[in-house]
Design an enzyme around this catalytic site. Structure first.
Site, PDB file in Angstrom:
ATOM      1  N   HIS A 117       2.591   5.011   3.607  1.00  0.00           N
ATOM      2  CA  HIS A 117       4.007   4.760   3.907  1.00  0.00           C
ATOM      3  C   HIS A 117       4.327   3.285   4.107  1.00  0.00           C
ATOM      4  O   HIS A 117       5.479   2.908   4.279  1.00  0.00           O
ATOM      5  CB  HIS A 117       4.495   5.628   5.084  1.00  0.00           C
TER       6      HIS A 117
ATOM      7  N   THR B 232      -4.341   5.904  11.282  1.00  0.00           N
ATOM      8  CA  THR B 232      -4.790   6.189  12.655  1.00  0.00           C
ATOM      9  C   THR B 232      -6.004   7.097  12.607  1.00  0.00           C
ATOM     10  O   THR B 232      -7.040   6.820  13.232  1.00  0.00           O
ATOM     11  CB  THR B 232      -3.646   6.838  13.466  1.00  0.00           C
TER      12      THR B 232
ATOM     13  N   GLN C  78      -1.771  -3.294   6.361  1.00  0.00           N
ATOM     14  CA  GLN C  78      -0.676  -4.203   5.975  1.00  0.00           C
ATOM     15  C   GLN C  78      -1.052  -5.053   4.768  1.00  0.00           C
ATOM     16  O   GLN C  78      -0.271  -5.901   4.340  1.00  0.00           O
ATOM     17  CB  GLN C  78      -0.281  -5.107   7.163  1.00  0.00           C
TER      18      GLN C  78
ATOM     19  N   ASN D 252       0.069  -6.645  11.852  1.00  0.00           N
ATOM     20  CA  ASN D 252       1.351  -5.978  11.594  1.00  0.00           C
ATOM     21  C   ASN D 252       2.523  -6.570  12.369  1.00  0.00           C
ATOM     22  O   ASN D 252       3.668  -6.334  12.033  1.00  0.00           O
ATOM     23  CB  ASN D 252       1.248  -4.478  11.905  1.00  0.00           C
TER      24      ASN D 252
ATOM     25  N   THR E 182      -7.037  22.122   4.273  1.00  0.00           N
ATOM     26  CA  THR E 182      -6.474  22.075   2.915  1.00  0.00           C
ATOM     27  C   THR E 182      -5.841  20.709   2.670  1.00  0.00           C
ATOM     28  O   THR E 182      -5.121  20.181   3.510  1.00  0.00           O
ATOM     29  CB  THR E 182      -5.437  23.206   2.736  1.00  0.00           C
TER      30      THR E 182
ATOM     31  N   CYS F 159       4.698   2.021  16.702  1.00  0.00           N
ATOM     32  CA  CYS F 159       3.982   3.003  17.513  1.00  0.00           C
ATOM     33  C   CYS F 159       4.105   2.716  18.991  1.00  0.00           C
ATOM     34  O   CYS F 159       3.987   3.600  19.816  1.00  0.00           O
ATOM     35  CB  CYS F 159       2.507   3.025  17.141  1.00  0.00           C
TER      36      CYS F 159
ATOM     37  N   SER G 136      -2.665   3.229   4.643  1.00  0.00           N
ATOM     38  CA  SER G 136      -1.590   4.180   4.915  1.00  0.00           C
ATOM     39  C   SER G 136      -0.503   4.038   3.844  1.00  0.00           C
ATOM     40  O   SER G 136       0.050   2.950   3.661  1.00  0.00           O
ATOM     41  CB  SER G 136      -1.021   3.849   6.298  1.00  0.00           C
TER      42      SER G 136
END
Ligand code: PLP
Length: 376
Positions: free
Chosen positions: A199, A72, A177, A149, A235, A325, A197
Site C-alpha cells: 500500500h 508489520t 519506504q 518514514n 489461505t 500507526c 508493504s
C-alpha cells in the site's frame, strides 16, 4: 472543497490500472490454491508467477519471497526467526525505526538490544555501528530501515551490509519506504532479510512480502497449514498478491519519470514554504540527500499550534504529524524525539509526503492555505 492528499508515506491511493487488474482477477482467479482441481491449480500458478515476477525486481530467487499481510507481520517474522531459530542473542537497531520493529524488538525475550547513535540529521553513525559490532562476538542481528518514514533519511545499506559481513552479523532492513520508489538488489548490498508493504506504492492494503535469503531461511509465527511453504499458513491473499505484483510492475516501469515528477513537487513545496515563512520554519528532512517524496517541516510555535494538522484537514489537505500507526497517540514523534529531543518543544512538525498523483497546483493550494492559517 479541493482535496489534496500529501500523506503518501502513510499510504497511497490504488492506481486505476491496479484496481482494474484486481477486479478482473477477482472474477477469474477464485479457486483455493491448495485445491488439486484445475481452478485451484490455476490460482496456485498465478501466485507462483507473481512470486517470480516480484523476485525478479530484486535479483532474488522466487523461493526467497514470502507473501505476508504486510510489513508489520514480516518484520515480526524476521525478528522471531532470528532469535528463535538462528540463535541471535543481540539486536542492534535504532530509535528511529518504525514501531513494527521497535516494539517487536522490545517485546523479545532473551536478547540484548542496543541502539546505534544517530547524527544530528537523523542518519546512522556508521562509526558507532562498527564499534558496536566489533565490541562483541555474540550472534547479532542488525535491523535498520532503508528509508525513514517520518524524515526520509536514507541508509547507506551497502556500508551496513559490508560491516555486517565483516562482523558475521545478520542484516535485516525494513524496506517499506524504499521498495517501489528506488531499484534494489538485496544480495548486492549484503541484505539477508527485507520487508515490503504494497500500500506504500499504490497497491492494495493488507499485502506485502518478506525477502529471506535462502541461506538464512524462515520460520512461521502461526501454525495451521502448508501455505507459503509453511512459513505463512492460511489461505493466501490471492487478490492482494495480484495487486502487489501489478503495482510493483507499474512503479518499476515508470520509475525515472515518476521520480523526477515527485522530486519536483517536493522541491516546489520546500521553496514556496521557505519563501512564505523564512526562518519561521525548519526542514527536518534533507533536501539534498533525503527521500525524494518526504518533506518533514517544523513550523515555529511562534506562528503555529497543535491545531495545524486539523486546520489543514478542514481545508481539504491531508498530511501527517508522523507515522500513521502512532498518530492516534498523544505522544510526539518518537523519531523526532530521537533525532533532537528539543525539537518539538519549539516546532509543530508536519510530514508532507508526495506521490506521482500529486500536482504542482496542489503545492500552490497547500502553501496558500498555510499562509492563511499561520499568517493571519
Ligand atoms: N515499516 C514502515 C517504515 C512503514 O512506514 C510502515 C507503514 O506504516 C510499516 C512498517 C508497516 O507496514 P504495514 O502497514 O504493511 O504493516
Amino acid at each position: 472543497m479541493q482535496q489534496v492528499y500529501f500523506d503518501n508515506a502513510a499510504t497511497t491511493a490504488m492506481l486505476p490500472e491496479v484496481i482494474e487488474h484486481l477486479t478482473k482477477s477477482m472474477s477469474e482467479i477464485y479457486g483455493n490454491p491448495s485445491s488439486t482441481h484445475s481452478l485451484g491449480r490455476k490460482t496456485k500458478n498465478s501466485i507462483e508467477l507473481a512470486r517470480r515476477s516480484t523476485a525478479n525486481h530484486f535479483g532474488a530467487k522466487p523461493s526467497e519471497i514470502i507473501f505476508t499481510s504486510g510489513a508489520t507481520e514480516a518484520n515480526n517474522m524476521v525478528i522471531n526467526h532470528a532469535i528463535n531459530i538462528l540463535g541471535v542473542k543481540r539486536i542492534i537497531t535504532s530509535k528511529t525505526e518504525h514501531k513494527a520493529v521497535l516494539e517487536t524488538v522490545e517485546a523479545s525475550k532473551g536478547v540484548k538490544v542496543e541502539y546505534v547513535t544517530l547524527t544530528k540529521k537523523g542518519d546512522i553513525d556508521y562509526q558507532a555501528l562498527e564499534t558496536l559490532l566489533a565490541s562483541e562476538s555474540t550472534k547479532t542481528l542488525v535491523s535498520l530501515m532503508l528509508v525513514n518514514n517520518e524524515i526520509g533519511s536514507i541508509l547507506d545499506a551497502k556500508r551496513v551490509g559490508d560491516l555486517c559481513k565483516t562482523h558475521a552479523a545478520i542484516f535485516h532492513t525494513d524496506s517499506v519506504q524504499h521498495i517501489g520508489h528506488e531499484p534494489i538488489i538485496f544480495e548486492d548490498l549484503g541484505i539477508h532479510f527485507a520487508t515490503c508493504s504494497a500500500h506504500k506504492f499504490h497497491g492494495p492494503k493488507g499485502i506485502g512480502f518478506l525477502y529471506a535469503n535462502i541461506k538464512y531461511g524462515m520460520s512461521s509465527l502461526v501454525f495451521g497449514g502448508g501455505q507459503e511453504k509453511g512459513f505463512r499458513p492460511g489461505t493466501e491473499n490471492i487478490i492482494g498478491v495480484q495487486g502487489l505484483t501489478k503495482a510493483l510492475e507499474i512503479c518499476y516501469n515508470n520509475l525515472e519519470k515518476d521520480k523526477k515528477h515527485i522530486a519536483s513537487i517536493k522541491s516546489a513545496m520546500a521553496n514556496q514554504l521557505e519563501e512564505a515563512f523564512g526562518n519561521q520554519i525548519i526542514f527536518n528532512s534533507s533536501l539534498e540527500n533525503g527521500a525524494y517524496n518526504i518533506l518533514n517541516v517544523g513550523f515555529s510555535k511562534e506562528i503555529a499550534n497543535n491545531m495545524l494538522l486539523f486546520s489543514l484537514d478542514m481545508n481539504g489537505i491531508a498530511a501527517s504529524s508522523g507515522s500513521a500507526c502512532s498518530s492516534g497517540s498523544l505522544q510526539g514523534s518518537h523519531v523526532l524525539e530521537a533525532v533532537d529531543p528539543e525539537l518539538e518543544k519549539n516546532y509543530i512538525c508536519i510530514r508532507f509526503s508526495f506521490s506521482k498523483l500529486n500536482t504542482l497546483e496542489e503545492v500552490d493550494y497547500c502553501v496558500k492555505k498555510l499562509k492563511e492559517i499561520l499568517l493571519k
